[in-house]
Design a protein around this motif. Structure first.
Motif, PDB file in Angstrom:
ATOM      1  N   GLU A   1      19.562  -0.606   6.463  1.00 60.37           N
ATOM      2  CA  GLU A   1      18.702  -0.535   5.086  1.00 60.37           C
ATOM      3  C   GLU A   1      17.698   0.618   5.577  1.00 60.37           C
ATOM      4  O   GLU A   1      17.686   0.889   6.630  1.00 60.37           O
ATOM      5  N   ALA A   2      16.822   1.131   4.518  1.00 63.47           N
ATOM      6  CA  ALA A   2      16.118   2.278   4.872  1.00 63.47           C
ATOM      7  C   ALA A   2      14.936   2.092   3.690  1.00 63.47           C
ATOM      8  O   ALA A   2      15.033   1.535   2.839  1.00 63.47           O
ATOM      9  N   LYS A   3      13.738   2.775   4.007  1.00 64.22           N
ATOM     10  CA  LYS A   3      12.797   2.779   3.027  1.00 64.22           C
ATOM     11  C   LYS A   3      12.512   4.437   3.014  1.00 64.22           C
ATOM     12  O   LYS A   3      12.490   5.150   3.891  1.00 64.22           O
TER      13      LYS A   3
ATOM     14  N   VAL B   1      12.888   5.931   6.782  1.00 63.63           N
ATOM     15  CA  VAL B   1      12.852   4.997   8.118  1.00 63.63           C
ATOM     16  C   VAL B   1      13.884   3.962   7.887  1.00 63.63           C
ATOM     17  O   VAL B   1      14.048   3.451   7.053  1.00 63.63           O
ATOM     18  N   SER B   2      14.483   3.837   9.105  1.00 63.80           N
ATOM     19  CA  SER B   2      15.415   2.599   9.381  1.00 63.80           C
ATOM     20  C   SER B   2      15.179   2.312  10.638  1.00 63.80           C
ATOM     21  O   SER B   2      15.401   2.965  11.593  1.00 63.80           O
TER      22      SER B   2
ATOM     23  N   GLU C   1      20.329  10.002   6.364  1.00 67.31           N
ATOM     24  CA  GLU C   1      19.827  10.793   7.332  1.00 67.31           C
ATOM     25  C   GLU C   1      19.383   9.777   8.403  1.00 67.31           C
ATOM     26  O   GLU C   1      18.955  10.296   9.675  1.00 67.31           O
ATOM     27  N   VAL C   2      18.902   8.634   8.131  1.00 64.17           N
ATOM     28  CA  VAL C   2      18.546   7.520   9.068  1.00 64.17           C
ATOM     29  C   VAL C   2      19.512   6.612   9.288  1.00 64.17           C
ATOM     30  O   VAL C   2      19.606   5.814  10.255  1.00 64.17           O
ATOM     31  N   THR C   3      20.443   6.242   8.089  1.00 71.99           N
ATOM     32  CA  THR C   3      21.045   5.056   8.157  1.00 71.99           C
ATOM     33  C   THR C   3      22.465   5.375   9.028  1.00 71.99           C
ATOM     34  O   THR C   3      22.906   4.813   9.647  1.00 71.99           O
TER      35      THR C   3
END
Ligand code: AMP
Ligand code: GLY
Length: 422
Positions: A214-216, A236-237, A299-301
């Motif tokens: 998951e990510a914010k 962010v993850s 790009e984060v997951t």
């Protein structure tokens, strides 16, 4: 395998990077791609919406699989197009059918689907010029702030949140008379949800599914979540409040009924589902569905996903995803978007990007770039995503911010406070 990836943003560069890590890859083509994807595969000058051109290319180059990044080709029915053309119908498309992509393409369709399957979401009323009086009545029983949403795709601009009922009434009339073109011929009036947003992703073969990291996402352009909405200024993850208890609620109340609902209604879905959720005191509500991965969430997951992504895609195509186990890196990954000054308003393109070769300890995902002679130049509002691993959010972000300083282009801007609220 030869793979054709459609799209040109940071999400597609991250997908290309992940696909290239697979030993199963022979050749990667990206249509149209950007300067980042050009270093990993061959960019093809074809628009993701040019189905005829894509079909011909796929036949001519022995493509074994098509992976769709953005929503437009999905909502316009690329999967159905492939299924209908005899010469290419054997080639799997990773992306849902046109009907299924309506979960993103029509907010009214998505809401009605959630109602049918008891999936938690904000109360709403669907309004057209035929029942505008009912819409105005509904506004009077709602409390401020008022949420108005264009039914169709409106490039991320179709949601208005208004503090006064007068503004809400005016905007409702303007939307119905074409403020967002056909997209706002139907408008949803929604109850306003208070909480924290989170992006949850699954990959599904239509029968089973796997939950991805998951990510914010940070959508506002300015520090402290101020200023206009953008496509996303950073992410962010993992997300600290996505505890096992919260994710259990998400899975039981949202993911399972969504996949089962699609199956029950015979809506074919082979691809990613992005659940845009609001965490209201531990209870998740669906704000929106997307028929694709997020950007900058990818790009984060994707850096945290340890599986061979081509294996997952093959399992989606053959409906054997239940045989797979997902493996996720425990580290934190954070990304900071470098954008063109002026974005999300007007901005200039074609600015020379310097010092890409000096980046250390971050992955550079190109979002809006192209090559110009030997140089890399800006080619969009969002230009580069700098993603870094760390033992926590602070450690990951410090690497991204160090590289955000090093890379130079005229009128470079980035949000200085990604992750500030976590
Ligand atoms: P959407 O395009 O549906 O994701 O909406 C864009 C943004 O508007 C979301 O990311 C939320 O920040 C906000 N939003 C949408 N619907 C609601 C709602 N019902 N309550 C509060 N905020 C909302
Ligand atoms: N970052 C939000 C989206 O991809 O829609």
């Amino acid at each position: 395998m030869n793979i054709l990836l459609l799209g040109s943003g940071g999400r597609e560069h991250a997908l290309a990077w992940k696909i290239c890590q697979s030993e199963k890859l022979t050749r990667l083509y990206v249509a149209p791609g950007n300067a980042g994807t050009a270093s990993l595969g061959t960019n093809i000058n074809l628009a993701p919406d040019d189905f005829t051109g894509i079909g011909k290319f796929v036949s001519g180059k022995n493509i074994d699989m098509v992976v769709v990044g953005p929503e437009d080709p999905l909502v316009n029915g690329i999967s159905d197009y492939f299924a209908q053309q005899h010469s290419i119908q054997h080639i799997p498309v990773i992306g849902p059918s046109k009907k299924a992509a309506m979960l993103e393409g029509s907010k009214e369709f998505a809401k009605a689907f959630m109602m049918r399957h008891n999936i938690p979401t904000a109360r709403y009323k669907s309004v057209t010029s035929q029942n505008i009086a009912e819409g105005l009545d509904f506004l009077t029983v709602m409390k401020a702030p008022y949420v108005l949403k264009a039914d169709g795709l409106a490039a991320g601009k179709g949601v208005l949140i208004l503090n006064s009922i007068e503004d809400a009434r005016n905007e409702l009339s303007q939307m119905l008379s074409g403020k967002f073109g056909n997209a706002s011929k139907t408008v949803l009036i929604e109850e306003h949800l208070t909480g924290t947003e989170i992006s949850v992703f699954i990959i599904t073969d239509g029968r089973s599914y796997k939950i991805l990291p998951e990510a914010k996402d940070y959508k506002r352009v300015g520090k402290g979540d101020t200023g206009p909405n953008t496509g996303g200024m950073g992410a962010v993850s993992p997300v600290p409040f996505a505890t096992p208890a919260f994710m259990k609620n998400v899975e039981e109340q949202i993911i399972i009924p969504t996949v089962a609902g699609l199956q029950r209604e015979n809506i074919e879905y082979k691809g990613f589902i992005f659940f845009g959720l609001m965490n209201c005191g531990g209870n998740p509500y669906v704000i929106e569905y997307n028929a694709r991965l997020g950007d900058p969430e990818s790009e984060v997951t994707l850096p945290r996903l340890e599986n061979d992504i081509i294996d997952l895609f093959i399992s989606v195509a053959t409906q054997t995803l239940d045989e797979r186990t997902i493996s996720i890196n425990k580290s934190t990954v954070a990304t900071v978007m470098l954008v063109s000054g002026g974005y999300p308003g007007t901005y200039e393109k074609g600015k020379m990007i310097h010092n890409l070769d000096l980046v250390r300890e971050s992955l550079v995902f190109h979002a809006g770039t192209k090559t110009d002679g030997g140089a890399v130049v800006t080619n969009g509002g969002r230009v580069l995503a700098l993603s870094s691993f760390g033992s926590d959010i602070t450690a990951a972000l410090s690497k991204s911010y160090r590289n955000a300083e090093i890379i130079e282009f005229e009128r470079k801007y980035y949000r200085p406070d990604i992750g500030f609220d976590l």
